[in-house]
Design a protein around this motif. Structure first.
Motif, PDB file in Angstrom:
ATOM      1  N   ASP A 383       0.913  -1.207  -0.095  1.00  0.00           N
ATOM      2  CA  ASP A 383      -0.037  -0.037  -0.052  1.00  0.00           C
ATOM      3  C   ASP A 383       0.790   1.325   0.102  1.00  0.00           C
ATOM      4  OD1 ASP A 383      -2.254  -1.601  -0.170  1.00  0.00           O
ATOM      5  OD2 ASP A 383      -2.517  -1.495   2.150  1.00  0.00           O
ATOM      6  N   ASP A 384       1.897   1.383   0.639  1.00  0.00           N
ATOM      7  CA  ASP A 384       2.927   2.433   0.549  1.00  0.00           C
ATOM      8  C   ASP A 384       3.317   2.661  -0.649  1.00  0.00           C
ATOM      9  OD1 ASP A 384       2.675   2.582   3.404  1.00  0.00           O
ATOM     10  OD2 ASP A 384       4.472   1.626   3.856  1.00  0.00           O
ATOM     11  N   TYR A 385       3.776   1.636  -1.606  1.00  0.00           N
ATOM     12  CA  TYR A 385       4.011   1.767  -2.960  1.00  0.00           C
ATOM     13  C   TYR A 385       3.155   2.610  -3.757  1.00  0.00           C
ATOM     14  CZ  TYR A 385       7.861  -1.460  -1.909  1.00  0.00           C
ATOM     15  OH  TYR A 385       9.006  -2.219  -1.278  1.00  0.00           O
ATOM     16  N   VAL A 386       1.725   2.039  -3.429  1.00  0.00           N
ATOM     17  CA  VAL A 386       0.615   2.525  -4.187  1.00  0.00           C
ATOM     18  C   VAL A 386       0.533   3.933  -3.889  1.00  0.00           C
ATOM     19  CG1 VAL A 386      -1.822   2.433  -4.452  1.00  0.00           C
ATOM     20  CG2 VAL A 386      -0.665   0.537  -4.143  1.00  0.00           C
ATOM     21  N   ALA A 387       0.524   4.358  -2.518  1.00  0.00           N
ATOM     22  CA  ALA A 387       0.266   5.777  -2.162  1.00  0.00           C
ATOM     23  C   ALA A 387       1.529   6.806  -2.854  1.00  0.00           C
ATOM     24  CB  ALA A 387       0.402   5.824  -0.691  1.00  0.00           C
ATOM     25  N   GLU A 388       2.782   6.196  -3.052  1.00  0.00           N
ATOM     26  CA  GLU A 388       3.871   6.787  -3.584  1.00  0.00           C
ATOM     27  C   GLU A 388       3.895   6.739  -5.075  1.00  0.00           C
ATOM     28  OE1 GLU A 388       7.238   5.058  -1.790  1.00  0.00           O
ATOM     29  OE2 GLU A 388       6.405   5.537   0.112  1.00  0.00           O
ATOM     30  N   TYR A 394       4.703  -4.096  -6.080  1.00  0.00           N
ATOM     31  CA  TYR A 394       4.583  -5.215  -5.438  1.00  0.00           C
ATOM     32  C   TYR A 394       6.051  -5.634  -4.720  1.00  0.00           C
ATOM     33  CZ  TYR A 394       0.202  -6.396  -7.610  1.00  0.00           C
ATOM     34  OH  TYR A 394      -1.126  -6.387  -8.108  1.00  0.00           O
ATOM     35  N   ASP A 395       5.728  -6.286  -3.470  1.00  0.00           N
ATOM     36  CA  ASP A 395       7.076  -6.968  -2.942  1.00  0.00           C
ATOM     37  C   ASP A 395       6.844  -8.545  -3.058  1.00  0.00           C
ATOM     38  OD1 ASP A 395       8.302  -5.001  -1.773  1.00  0.00           O
ATOM     39  OD2 ASP A 395       6.787  -4.839  -0.260  1.00  0.00           O
ATOM     40  N   PHE A 396       7.804  -9.302  -3.182  1.00  0.00           N
ATOM     41  CA  PHE A 396       7.877 -10.612  -3.119  1.00  0.00           C
ATOM     42  C   PHE A 396       8.317 -11.200  -2.145  1.00  0.00           C
ATOM     43  CE2 PHE A 396       9.998 -14.523  -4.696  1.00  0.00           C
ATOM     44  CZ  PHE A 396       8.997 -15.163  -5.479  1.00  0.00           C
ATOM     45  N   TYR A 397       7.226 -12.093  -1.269  1.00  0.00           N
ATOM     46  CA  TYR A 397       7.406 -12.830  -0.211  1.00  0.00           C
ATOM     47  C   TYR A 397       7.712 -14.416  -0.467  1.00  0.00           C
ATOM     48  CZ  TYR A 397       5.287  -8.846   2.641  1.00  0.00           C
ATOM     49  OH  TYR A 397       4.876  -7.683   3.205  1.00  0.00           O
ATOM     50  N   PHE A 398       8.761 -14.930   0.223  1.00  0.00           N
ATOM     51  CA  PHE A 398       9.068 -16.073  -0.367  1.00  0.00           C
ATOM     52  C   PHE A 398       9.771 -16.716   0.864  1.00  0.00           C
ATOM     53  CE2 PHE A 398      12.958 -13.599  -0.475  1.00  0.00           C
ATOM     54  CZ  PHE A 398      13.991 -14.334  -0.222  1.00  0.00           C
ATOM     55  N   THR A 399       9.398 -18.149   1.072  1.00  0.00           N
ATOM     56  CA  THR A 399      10.002 -18.920   2.095  1.00  0.00           C
ATOM     57  C   THR A 399      11.511 -19.210   1.790  1.00  0.00           C
ATOM     58  OG1 THR A 399       9.143 -20.980   0.771  1.00  0.00           O
ATOM     59  CG2 THR A 399       7.677 -20.057   2.385  1.00  0.00           C
ATOM     60  N   ASP A 400      12.088 -19.391   2.737  1.00  0.00           N
ATOM     61  CA  ASP A 400      13.415 -19.378   2.749  1.00  0.00           C
ATOM     62  C   ASP A 400      13.773 -20.839   3.741  1.00  0.00           C
ATOM     63  OD1 ASP A 400      16.082 -19.606   2.314  1.00  0.00           O
ATOM     64  OD2 ASP A 400      16.652 -17.737   3.425  1.00  0.00           O
TER      65      ASP A 400
END
Length: 496
Positions: A383-388, A394-400
């Motif tokens: 949402d911060d990226y959208v506001a800016e 998009y961020d990429f969330y991944f399992t390590d």
């Protein structure tokens, strides 16, 4: 985004020791007997005059001011929003406590004394309780032997025989684009297709005839599910489709080649991309032509070879279709390949996180990052990226997987740890089974699959070695998915 669901007793002991030491220092600095805190007097009222800070979430350190609190924390109880807080220290006109989980109401009540001599005081204003993201358990359990069966069943039940269990293989997860209450999961070597149904809170094995399934995706219209399989021969099926109108019970082979680790459909143009472990080949298959004109199962083209052949990787395409991440699992790095819109294909890949063959655990940027078996990822709108008004939102969330955590890769190539590796007071290991605060408490043990429910803003994690499906979301008032502190402590005694 931190919230404690399960408080570790060791942490409390540490806080208590620090509080006792600080009180000792205070008493040493004061020679005036008038400055000494007074013992509790049951003949006088307990008054609450204020508290600080005025807001926070579970685990927040809270100081409450007033009168007649006494000096013995063993006879003092604090309730916030109807939930009992952990009292660390008491010093006459002030006390120090930790805000409990789910203290939504925020009203503060201080009880001093024992049984019939108890006196209660109330604050005139309420604590502003703020919900935070936490890790909880959605489904599954682990018995003493760790050999509970793969079994369909309910998410939760008083009768363990009615509960779903298993989940101890690496997993891959995908929400149904036409039914967001259906989460589809495959498990490596289990050879089944599982439906996690949020409509009736059940887990059902829908098929049992797969051969090492590695990924799940859907065509753009949602009519077909695409399964990738890791088989050994050049003429073995690598990808195939299942039909929604046949309840996913049919099968038609799309492509044939050996050792496919994953397949993804382009979210705009609809072509299929899949790979091979053999030489690191990256293939393109035109699904549009397949449906319009018909294509043979060898009518695909090789676009490139990943520079590090002979290792498994998975393909995750950005929702815009502008690029894809190639997660090279066993070599501990992530590549990016940009999409050529004119040619409708991906270009050669380049490194964005980690370093070829250099395993480890380190947040950072680019090649300074260290990963250890990154597995599945999902793009989540920020949402911060959208506001800016950023070009990539998009961020990429991944399992390590072997770092036992969930991490975030930003569009700029920065990697940080989102959840896991907490509860250092239990033992120095990064793995385990603990619910609660994302970083301070939560532990995973080889997480693999990950999916994101955009409407609920919740993550679901296949926690392989814990034999559970975990959840990351804002805490709820009726959250019954968190195991007790004793369950967690017992589980960590048995961890590795």
């Amino acid at each position: 985004m931190r919230l404690n669901i399960i408080y570790n007793k060791s942490l409390y002991k540490l806080c208590l020791i620090l509080a006792v030491v600080s009180m000792g220092l205070y008493s040493c600095q004061s020679d005036d007997p008038g400055d000494m805190a007074q013992a509790f007097d049951p003949s006088k009222p307990v008054e609450v005059s204020g508290f600080t800070p005025s807001s926070g979430g579970a685990g927040q350190r809270l100081v409450i001011y007033g009168k007649n609190f006494g000096t013995d924390p063993d006879i003092v109880q604090v309730f916030i929003g109807g939930k009992e807080a952990i009292v660390i220290s008491v010093n006459g006109e002030s006390l120090y406590c930790l805000v409990p989980q789910q203290a939504f109401g925020g009203d503060i009540e201080v009880r001093v004394g024992e049984l019939d001599r108890e006196v209660i005081g109330y604050a005139n204003t309420s604590f502003d309780y703020q919900r935070k993201m936490v890790v909880s358990t959605l489904i599954g359990y682990k018995n003493d032997r760790g050999d509970e069966p793969w079994k369909d069943g309910k998410f939760k039940s008083d009768d363990q025989n009615e509960m779903a269990s298993g989940f101890w293989q690496p997993s891959f997860m995908k929400f149904d684009p036409l039914n967001p209450k259906h989460l589809w999961v495959t498990f490596d070597f289990n050879n089944g297709l599982y439906l996690i149904n949020f409509e009736d809170s059940t887990v059902t094995k829908k098929r049992a005839d797969f051969d090492r399934p590695r990924s799940v995706d859907f065509t753009l219209d949602g009519k077909y599910m695409i399964i990738a399989e890791d088989r050994g021969g050049e003429n073995d099926r690598s990808t195939y489709r299942l039909s929604r109108d046949k309840d996913w019970q049919d099968r038609e082979v799309l492509t044939r080649y050996k050792q496919c680790n994953g397949a993804s459909v382009h979210p705009v143009n609809g072509e299929l991309y899949f790979n091979s472990y053999e030489k690191g080949q990256f293939f393109r298959f035109d699904l549009n032509k397949y449906f319009d004109e018909g294509l043979g199962d060898k009518d695909y083209e090789q676009l490139f070879v990943v520079q590090d052949p002979g290792w498994e990787y998975k393909i995750f395409i950005h929702p815009s279709g502008n690029y894809a991440y190639i997660v090279v699992i066993n070599r501990h790095y992530i590549l990016r390949c940009d999409y050529n819109w004119e040619k409708k294909r991906f270009n050669q890949p380049y490194l964005v996180a980690g370093q070829l063959g250099a395993e480890g655990y380190q947040d950072g940027v680019g090649s300074s990052v260290r990963l250890r078996n990154p597995y599945q990822g999902v793009f989540v709108k920020n949402d911060d990226y959208v506001a800016e008004n950023k070009p990539d939102q998009y961020d990429f969330y991944f399992t390590d997987q072997m770092n036992h955590c969930v991490r975030i890769l930003t569009p700029e190539g920065s990697v940080t740890t989102f959840a896991g590796r907490g509860s250092s007071s239990i033992n120095p290991n990064p793995w385990g089974y603990v619910n609660g605060d994302l970083r301070e408490e939560a532990r995973f043990d080889r997480p693999s699959g990950i999916a994101y429910d955009e409407q609920e803003k919740a993550f679901y994690i296949g926690d392989q070695a814990n034999h559970r499906i975990r959840k990351i979301a804002l805490e709820e008032a009726d959250d019954t998915n968190s195991d007790t502190a004793s369950d967690t402590a017992e589980s960590n005694k048995k961890s590795k």
